[in-house]
Design an enzyme around this catalytic site. Structure first.
Site, PDB file in Angstrom:
ATOM      1  CG  HIS A   1      41.564  -0.161 -11.982  1.00  0.00           C
ATOM      2  ND1 HIS A   1      42.607   0.651 -12.387  1.00  0.00           N
ATOM      3  CD2 HIS A   1      41.380   0.097 -10.661  1.00  0.00           C
ATOM      4  CE1 HIS A   1      43.013   1.374 -11.360  1.00  0.00           C
ATOM      5  NE2 HIS A   1      42.296   1.050 -10.302  1.00  0.00           N
TER       6      HIS A   1
ATOM      7  CD  GLU B   1      42.211   0.065 -15.858  1.00  0.00           C
ATOM      8  OE1 GLU B   1      43.231  -0.587 -15.564  1.00  0.00           O
ATOM      9  OE2 GLU B   1      41.951   1.180 -15.371  1.00  0.00           O
TER      10      GLU B   1
ATOM     11  CG  HIS C   1      46.720  -0.382 -14.528  1.00  0.00           C
ATOM     12  ND1 HIS C   1      45.747   0.114 -13.719  1.00  0.00           N
ATOM     13  CD2 HIS C   1      47.649  -0.935 -13.699  1.00  0.00           C
ATOM     14  CE1 HIS C   1      46.065  -0.106 -12.451  1.00  0.00           C
ATOM     15  NE2 HIS C   1      47.220  -0.746 -12.417  1.00  0.00           N
TER      16      HIS C   1
ATOM     17  CD  GLU D   1      47.693   3.087 -17.346  1.00  0.00           C
ATOM     18  OE1 GLU D   1      46.684   2.580 -17.877  1.00  0.00           O
ATOM     19  OE2 GLU D   1      47.708   3.553 -16.197  1.00  0.00           O
TER      20      GLU D   1
END
Length: 1259
Positions: free
Chosen positions: A955, A958, A1052, A1137
């Site tokens: 992504h 990010e 991420h 994350e």
């Protein structure tokens, strides 16, 4: 009715007077009650007297073992005498007045409500009915009603509604009787069927007679009447009836009267009641229209402004704000199309899905809702076609973190198919197809027979690479590259030699590194900072000592503060003689200034001349915004008469950042392919970022800041003449996006790699609305931003509004700030991104989202992220970003520099995995330790090391994932014993950037295909999703040869939660959180999947085990984590994350996260793998970690109201200004919460708390 037998409570004397009287009453049967009226009156009078005078008498009657209530209710039902009935009603009133509701509950459970309604119906038949009886009945019903869940149904079925209405109509002037009738009506109206029935019977009109005109008499009655009216108006039918009756102006006039006359604020509840009525009427389109026509916006705006100084009036201000925002006319975004400003034609279009829908729209960039010849106000994202959604779609926008559209009940997203939950290795493709990937795993067959282990690095051919980072500039090698700088300085460009010959890449082959680097290396190359030399424990002192290798190999110093101070001192020292001063105008229009050199140290300075002919094209910058080569764009004479630009001196950060080299960066930019064909380099990317040494705490939210911002927005409608509405930057005018003016406006630019800003509109002198570009081949995903601002004044506060954000909430509401990079600061020795901005908040605005971009949902709005900034330097050039930018060219530069740092002991190979749709290379790294020798034992150990597979940046928005990956790569390439041990333990296969095209073009979520690549892992297309297709193929190949990775981890970033945490996959934990039943054999599972996150929670201060989840959801079945777990059979398959905001636990609690902490996290991940190696070498390692008890101890908590009921509890509590996020016209369901949140005087503990809505987690 069977007569109840009077029981006496143990411990209560049997001769208790009240119990004796109750016994006597009990013995009077139904006939005796009618026959001996006088006796009944006497007994009930005596009981009443005892209860009124002796507190213990009431307790005796209501005691649990007493049947006193049954006796009283039986007598009430049997008597026909009005006086006896009144006596019993008085008794009940006395009994039910005390007891905190328990006594009322007992009364209801014994059938008391039905008996009261029965008596009410009977009494109404007497003409005229007894006023006192009606008064007492309604008073009692008003007490009982709120505790009886079926009160409304009972009232309707018994016919009591009509009795109360009739009584009210006959007694409009009798306030004594009218008050209890209104109290009961208020309870009746909470039942929606009753509300409609009452409306049909003229009660709405009746209520308006009662509440007006303004009068300060009978305020308690008025308050109850307004409550009842507010409840009635929740019905859309009644709301329409009120609008048709012309009552909206009446309510506004009444509110204004009370506002003007209630100077001491004693009647705030009446004023709030009037606003609640308006709020409920404006839930329908007709009501909003009537409100606007009655000048409601101005009335509420002016009255609210006057209320602002008085904190206790906040509930009035909040409700007014909600009404005004609901009635604010919906606008379209000021764009010709909601599709991206950039167009990229796909090789083939998917048959179904959003991209297919986008391509099915006709050319010309128009969305399908613009195709008809209807006027603009018929566009579906502006006007509600009906009120259908208004009560059902109460802004339950959970979005599953990243636009998941599941709004199901709690457990609906959890996978319940046990067949899907058990991982089944299904390579999916025949081995013959996968055999071509063998070339990416040379280390598994390398024998090193011709390798001289005594030789230097240059002799190593095995670990040399086909360098992606020096890939050819292809057909655009002569493209001019512009490096922007402050307007106070000379505009400058970097002369780029045509290095096509120097930058050759041989795809898929392995070549020796060239003897000379393609760009000059720094005179004193520094060894990179070894993060792995730091002892990684949660409780370490922040000033721990770390050995930092330097060229002489001896220096040690304290880190982190002193290292940063040293860097800053060196930069400042290098620039102490450099001064900015007025020079002759280089540009007559712009008044640009130059820099005079005064003997700065040459070895720490970089001399840049401007303007120069780059590749034969004269380049110049216009107003600090945009590269305009090949276009005059209304500007003349940018070059000075002498033909030479002023010399700009800037500090050489290549000496201080071991992996950064500005010249090399520009070289890398030449080989980067973007859809807009960017020809400019952003200063922060060219110059680099030195992490600040100071802490950056989470921003403390100023009370009421969101409300004040919203009021400024409302002023636009009330004072339209104050609005400039002047476009100053527009990518939809490709020939000239920077619109020239007289210098009164800021200048914007985003035409550089990873840049994202589509349009800037000056709405007031110092306020700008900014519109973000959607992802290419998409019409949404607006979150990432990165743009340049110049032409600012010092001492002036500018407000910036990003007006087309999509998520329903953001960490910008909880302490996160935007990032800013100042060129003036950089040349003063502080080249860094810093957290900045004040008055930051995030709220729903009045710009309508097209249903096309909202998954077919109508009535959705965009959100505004607003911040203010006071600039410190005149005519500076500043860059703002959502998070620390990390471009594709930066990655290529870092990989090139890392390769140059390789020692003979490191096996490093860099392959090109594939080319992306946009023509950019996707690098694949292999890192491990060289074998000690070419003996069979050493070669066998080398080949049989377990594999670790890492990936990042699927992504583009990010960017923190890339900084974590940078920390991992630096650790792996480090010289410390720990790094060496890690390389000896594992073979690392790393894809550091899965979505180069998205990163280059400034996308937030998608690749050029317009799709989220992390939702394509189940069935990736080799044409549309090449990086995913080939990465999955690598894993499938490994599965085929029985070498599946020990750990797979995809890095991420998370936009709505704090800390760093992991998502994994577990059958057992998924079953626990779902309603399915499974046998114990199904739940047998190795607990090793918890080992790595558990280790990280022990050594990494930013990591939070409490935020981790191992539940498998249906909506994530096509993500990397789940597919690698299910299809490749990797038990330890994770998404890691990292927060974009900061931490709320551990060493970094209360701080915003920076690149230093992110890189540290990447290094600590490596440390955790080293510990994991030691643990997996032992049997029963899960018992060593107490994993079983850990699972039980941290079982995910079930929350009934959350969209998913596992783990993802909110980071933040709900907060006072939550009212400001849900001002949609369809927020009926949200209103009770909002109303509650606004009651500041009742709930002082809730002041300025916040609410987050990221209950759902995501990959």
């Amino acid at each position: 009715m069977n007569k109840p037998k009077m029981a006496t409570e143990k411990g209560v004397p049997s001769n208790s007077r009240v119990l004796m009287l109750l016994g006597q009453l009990e013995r009077m049967n139904g006939e005796a009650m009618v026959r001996d009226v006088e006796m009944a009156r006497q007994v009930t009078t005596k009981i009443l007297h005892l209860i009124q005078t002796q507190e213990k008498s009431g307790k005796e009657v209501m005691s649990k073992s007493s049947s006193g209530m049954e006796v009283i209710l039986a007598s009430l039902e049997n008597t026909r005498d009005v006086q006896t009935t009144l006596n019993i009603l008085y008794i009940l009133s006395e009994l039910l007045t005390v007891g905190r509701g328990r006594r009322v509950g007992v009364f209801v459970s014994k059938g008391g409500t039905g008996i009261l309604f029965q008596i009410l119906i009977t009494a109404s038949k007497d003409l005229p009915p007894s006023e006192e009886l009606m008064l007492q009945l309604h008073s009692l019903l008003a007490k009982v009603g709120p505790k009886d869940r079926k009160f409304g149904v009972k009232a309707r079925l018994s016919g009591a509604l009509n009795v109360t209405i009739s009584l009210m109509k006959q007694n409009l002037q009798n306030t004594k009787l009218l008050l209890p009738c209104l109290q009961v009506l208020r309870v009746y109206s909470t039942n929606s069927v009753n509300a409609i029935s009452l409306g049909k019977n003229g009660v709405v009109e009746l209520m308006f007679k009662i509440i007006g005109p303004y009068c300060k008499k009978n305020t308690s009655l008025l308050k109850v009447a307004l409550d009842a009216l507010g409840a009635l108006l929740k019905s859309k039918t009644n709301a329409r009836r009120a609008v048709d009756g012309g009552h909206v102006p009446v309510l506004l006039s009444l509110y204004l009267d009370w506002h003007r006359n209630d100077t001491r604020h004693r009647h705030m509840l009446i004023r709030k009641g009037l606003l609640v009525c308006l709020r409920n009427i404006t839930n329908i389109k007709l009501g909003r229209k009537a409100f606007i026509e009655a000048d409601g916006m101005r009335i509420l705006y002016n009255s609210s402004t006057e209320c602002l100084p008085v904190r206790t009036l906040d509930p009035l201000v909040n409700t007014s704000s909600l009404i005004m925002r609901k009635c604010f006319p919906k606008n379209r975004l000021p764009l010709p199309t909601i599709k991206s400003a950039f167009h990229y034609q796909l090789p083939h279009v998917p048959a179904v899905g959003p991209v297919a829908q986008l391509y099915s729209q006709p050319p010309g960039g128009r969305t399908s809702h613009q195709l008809s010849s209807k006027p603009l106000n018929k566009v579906d994202d502006v006007v509600d076609e009906s009120d259908d959604n208004e009560e059902t779609e109460a802004d339950s926008d959970t979005e599953n973190e990243e636009d998941e559209k599941d709004h199901h009940s709690a457990n609906d997203d959890i996978e319940t198919d046990l067949n899907k939950l058990h991982p089944k290795k299904s390579p999916g493709r025949p081995f013959e197809e996968l055999r071509v990937y063998e070339r990416f795993f040379l280390e598994l067959s390398e024998d090193f027979q011709g390798f001289n282990f005594e030789c230097s690095k240059n002799a190593s051919t095995t670990s040399s690479s086909a360098s992606v980072s020096s890939s050819s500039a292809s057909t655009r090698s002569t493209r001019p590259i512009v490096v922007p700088t402050a307007q106070a300085l000379s505009p400058k460009s970097i002369p780029i030699p045509n290095s096509q010959e120097d930058c050759k890449s041989i795809k898929g082959q392995h070549t020796q590194p060239p003897p000379s680097a393609p760009t000059p290396t720094p005179p004193v190359p520094l060894t990179p900072l070894e993060l792995d030399t730091i002892h990684l424990t949660k409780d370490q002192d922040k000033k721990e000592e770390a050995n930092i290798p330097t060229p002489d190999g001896h220096t040690t110093f304290t880190r982190p503060p002193s290292q940063g101070q040293r860097i800053e001192q060196e930069l400042a020292h290098a620039l102490e003689c450099a001064s900015l001063e007025e020079d002759r105008a280089l540009n007559a229009e712009e008044g640009l200034k130059g820099v005079k050199q005064e003997g700065s140290p040459v070895n720490a300075m970089r001399h840049i001349q401007s303007p120069l002919l780059l590749g034969g094209i004269a380049t110049r910058r216009v107003g600090g915004g945009g590269s305009n080569w090949g276009s005059d764009c209304g500007s003349e004479g940018a070059e000075d008469e002498a033909g030479e630009g002023a010399v700009l001196e800037v500090p050489d950060t290549a000496l201080l950042l071991p992996l950064h080299d500005p010249d090399l960066y520009v070289e890398m930019v030449k080989g980067t392919h973007s859809v807009p064909q960017y020809a400019e380099v952003a200063y922060p990317d060219y110059f680099g970022h030195v992490a600040p040494t100071f802490r950056e705490p989470l921003l403390e939210r100023v009370y009421g800041v969101q409300r004040s911002k919203i009021f400024q927005d409302i002023e636009r409608l009330i004072h339209p003449n104050d609005i400039l509405d002047k476009v100053v930057y527009d990518l939809d005018i490709p020939s000239c996006p920077v619109i020239e003016d007289n210098g009164e406006s800021l200048k914007f630019n985003s035409q550089f790699e990873s840049g994202n800003l589509r349009k800037a509109v000056q709405v007031r002198k110092y306020e700008y609305d900014l519109v973000l570009n959607s992802d290419i081949n998409s019409n949404h995903y607006h979150q990432w931003f990165y743009f340049e601002v110049s032409g600012m004044r010092v001492g002036t506060t500018y407000r910036f509004n990003l007006i087309n954000c999509e998520k329903s909430n953001s960490q910008f509401n909880y302490g996160m700030q935007v990032l800013m990079y100042s060129v003036q600061e950089a040349i003063s020795g502080r080249p860094r991104w810093v957290r900045t901005g004040t008055d930051i908040c995030y709220y729903k605005n009045h710009f309508a989202r097209s249903s096309i971009a909202a998954g077919g949902q109508k009535g959705k709005s965009y959100y505004t992220m607003t911040f203010s900034k006071n600039f410190s330097h005149k005519d500076d050039v500043c860059y703002f970003a959502y998070h620390y930018p990390y471009t594709y060219s930066t990655l290529k530069m870092h990989l090139s520099k890392l390769e140059a740092l390789r020692t003979p002991q490191i096996y490093l190979r860099q392959d090109i995995l594939c080319e992306t749709l946009g023509g950019n290379s996707c690098p694949l790294l292999t890192i491990t330790a060289m074998p000690e020798s070419n003996s069979n034992d050493h070669i066998c150990q080398f080949r049989n090391r377990p594999l670790i597979f890492l990936s990042a940046r699927v992504h583009p928005g990010e960017t923190n994932a890339s900084w974590v990956m940078k920390g991992t790569l630096e650790f792996l390439m480090g010289t410390s014993p720990l790094a060496a041990s890690l390389r000896e333990a594992y073979i690392f296969k790393i894809v550091p950037m899965l979505n180069p095209d998205g990163v280059v073009n400034g996308n937030h979520r998608c690749s050029l295909s317009g799709e989220d690549l992390n939702r394509q892992w189940q069935n990736p297309s080799p044409e549309l999703h090449p990086t995913i297709y080939h990465t999955k193929s690598l894993l499938q190949y490994l599965a085929h040869i029985q070498r599946a990775p020990l750990v797979f981890c995809d890095y991420h970033g998370h936009s709505r939660k704090k800390n760093v945490f992991m998502y994994g996959c577990s059958v057992k934990e998924t079953v626990w959180q779902s309603s399915i039943s499974a046998t114990s054999s199904y739940l047998q599972e190795d607990l090793g999947y918890r080992a790595l996150p558990k280790i990280l929670s022990q050594i990494a201060p930013a990591f939070s085990m409490a935020s981790c989840s191992f539940v498998v959801e249906r909506s994530k079945e096509s993500t990397a984590r789940v597919v690698v777990w299910r299809e490749i059979g990797v038990q330890r398959s994770y998404t890691m994350e990292s927060t974009l905001c900061g931490c709320d636990q551990g060493k970094y609690k209360g701080l915003q996260i920076g690149t230093r902490e992110l890189e540290e996290m990447g290094a600590q991940f490596c440390m955790a793998l080293l510990r994991l190696k030691r643990l997996t070498g032992l049997r029963n390692h899960q018992h060593l970690l107490d994993l079983e008890s850990d699972i039980i101890g941290t079982q995910t908590k079930v929350a009934s109201s959350c969209p998913t009921t596992y783990v993802m509890e909110e980071d933040e509590p709900s907060f006072l200004e939550a009212i400001d996020y849900s001002a949609e016209s369809n927020d009926e369901d949200a209103e009770p919460e909002n109303e509650h949140a606004g009651e500041v005087h009742e709930h002082p503990d809730h002041l300025d708390q916040l609410s987050d809505s990221d209950t759902n987690h995501r990959d």
